[in-house]
Design an enzyme around this catalytic site. Structure first.
Site, mmCIF file in Angstrom:
data_model
loop_
_atom_site.group_PDB
_atom_site.id
_atom_site.type_symbol
_atom_site.label_atom_id
_atom_site.label_comp_id
_atom_site.label_asym_id
_atom_site.label_seq_id
_atom_site.Cartn_x
_atom_site.Cartn_y
_atom_site.Cartn_z
ATOM 1 N N SER A 188 -10.157 -0.392 6.877
ATOM 2 C CA SER A 188 -9.575 -0.168 5.557
ATOM 3 C C SER A 188 -8.921 -1.385 4.923
ATOM 4 O O SER A 188 -8.550 -1.341 3.755
ATOM 5 C CB SER A 188 -8.553 0.976 5.618
ATOM 6 O OG SER A 188 -9.204 2.201 5.813
ATOM 7 N N LYS A 207 0.839 -1.201 0.000
ATOM 8 C CA LYS A 207 0.000 0.000 0.000
ATOM 9 C C LYS A 207 0.874 1.252 0.000
ATOM 10 O O LYS A 207 1.951 1.262 0.611
ATOM 11 C CB LYS A 207 -0.920 -0.015 1.228
ATOM 12 C CG LYS A 207 -1.995 1.080 1.232
ATOM 13 C CD LYS A 207 -2.932 0.912 2.418
ATOM 14 C CE LYS A 207 -3.992 1.995 2.469
ATOM 15 N NZ LYS A 207 -4.913 1.825 3.614
ATOM 16 N N SER A 230 -9.755 2.143 2.759
ATOM 17 C CA SER A 230 -8.862 2.886 1.889
ATOM 18 C C SER A 230 -7.873 2.012 1.116
ATOM 19 O O SER A 230 -7.205 2.470 0.203
ATOM 20 C CB SER A 230 -8.065 3.896 2.714
ATOM 21 O OG SER A 230 -7.244 3.237 3.673
#
Length: 453
Positions: free
Chosen positions: A152, A53, A128
């Site tokens: 997330s 990420k 996210s």
């Protein structure tokens, strides 16, 4: 896509072939799950390729949290989880798209554009960590790392049909994670199945002297100890599922039936209304975000405004131009709840209520092994679905409790809605009992044998 378990048995030559295949797939894909093709990040370390990420530091890579304000920032060191990957025959291979600074539930706020859900490209992948989940579900990554502040990892895993694990707070080092809310943030795996989640979790877990909140525990061995034959006492919170769609409620009831048939004991419990938890979570997270993001000012690193007259204008223009609307909203609200006259009324009261929530979870876990809930109120929705930010915030209603209390939680795909979109369910366990999460999920995964493709 080959699984992580399978990839770990490949030779170095076979791994290089795999990396080239993934790189070609990413270049041809329109999901926008990766920020750019992995090969453009430069040479990667040897090992099984793991998607990272874009808020986890990888030395020598531009890491931006999908925000204009960190444009050009190159990480000078590895996050501890990256070093742990290297020690376990894995390596970072590409950065995934995400909501800007992890503030969102749809991956629509990234400065790199939206990421599409591989199950339906007209729908969001969640957020996210939407890029990580979309890549794993779309066959563009063997496995991925995400971060979970209020769901997330788990919510995009549910929307895309992956397994997502949020470890106990302190189980995995946060050193090198660019912070959103330091007391909630936790790095964890997004994978194709429970075995892979267990393998990747074991690789990144363990004590780290560089993280003051790291628990003084050895790396886990959950994969070695996976046991599908264990039976658990599982609590359900009936009052909390009233906000779920009919499709999610049906999947919930069918999964409960399967758990009972497998021999697990189901009991009903009650705790503080989940709508209160939403308010508590956002007050605390926005307050911490306003502090954590104060460092991004255009002076030391990242984007700097041009044609400025003085230092004040540098700060103002750099932050105004660099941050997106949702990040600005949360910074302003965070500063408001910390301001004189409102600190006691909002922030202090939210912290007091957080302790009550922790106590309620602890009380439930005195009598049960696990808690079972939906992950999200609906399956993946269309882009631009939410009429207001408040509607988006409510999509976290089932996941934030684990972050408020620091508990481990896992999202497992259990069903499909009438449109064929995946629906995930969540198990929450006692602190540092990821083994039970993985055991029950592994057994349920085998029992349901859900086919999403």
């Amino acid at each position: 896509m080959i699984t992580l378990k399978q990839a770990l048995s490949l030779s170095q030559d076979e791994l290089e072939t795999l990396k080239n295949e993934i790189d070609a797939k990413v270049r041809a894909s329109d999901l926008n799950a990766y920020i750019k093709a992995p090969s453009l990040n430069g040479a990667s370390a040897k090992g099984v390729p793991i998607l990272i990420k874009d808020n986890i530091s990888v030395k020598g890579w531009e890491v931006t949290c999908s925000s204009k304000i960190l444009e050009g920032y190159v990480a000078p060191y590895h996050a501890s989880v990256i070093e742990n990957l290297h020690q376990n025959s894995m390596a970072g291979f590409g950065l995934s798209n995400m909501d800007e600074f992890a503030m969102g539930s749809t991956t629509e706020s990234s400065c790199y554009g939206i990421t599409k859900n591989p199950r339906d490209k007209n729908r969001v992948p969640g957020g996210s960590s939407g890029g990580s989940a979309a890549a794993v579900a779309g066959g563009l990554a063997v496995a991925a790392l995400g971060s979970d502040t209020g769901g997330s990892i788990r919510q995009p895993a549910s929307y895309c049909g992956c397994v997502g694990l949020k470890p106990t707070y302190g189980r995995v080092s946060r050193y090198g994670l660019i912070a959103y809310c330091s007391s909630f943030d936790q790095i964890g795996p997004i994978t194709q199945n429970v075995e892979d989640a267990s393998i990747l979790f074991d690789a990144i877990s363990g004590h780290d002297n560089k993280d003051s909140t790291s628990a003084n525990l050895k790396p886990t061995q959950t994969f070695k100890n996976l046991n599908r034959d264990k039976r658990f006492k599982i609590a359900i919170l009936r009052d909390h599922i009233k906000d779920a769609s009919n499709e999610v409620q049906l999947a919930y009831e069918n999964t409960l039936k399967a758990l009972k048939e497998m021999g697990h004991e189901i009991v009903e419990k009650k705790m503080l209304d989940s709508h209160y938890q939403i308010s508590i979570y956002y007050i605390i997270s926005m307050a911490e975000a306003s502090s954590n993001l104060a460092r991004f000012d255009g002076v030391r690193y990242g984007r700097r405004a041009q044609n400025i007259k003085d230092l004040k204008e540098l700060y103002l223009k750099s932050r105004s131009e660099g941050f997106g609307d949702e990040v600005k909203r949360r910074i302003m609200l965070g500063n408001f709840v910390l301001s004189s006259g409102y600190y006691d009324a909002y922030y202090l009261k939210a912290q007091q209520m957080r302790l009550i929530i922790k106590e309620q979870y602890n009380k439930i876990f005195e009598e049960v092994d696990l808690i079972f809930t939906p992950v999200a109120p609906t399956s993946a929705h269309l882009f631009n679905y939410h009429a207001s930010p408040l509607e988006m915030y409510l999509s976290d209603i089932y996941t934030i409790g684990a972050n408020l209390s620091g508990l481990p939680a896992l999202s497992l795909p259990v069903a499909k809605d009438p449109l064929g979109l995946p629906i995930g369910m969540q198990f929450i366990a006692k602190a540092f009992d990821e083994q039970s999460l993985l055991d029950v999920s592994y057994a349920l995964e085998q029992e349901l044998d859900l086919k999403l493709d």
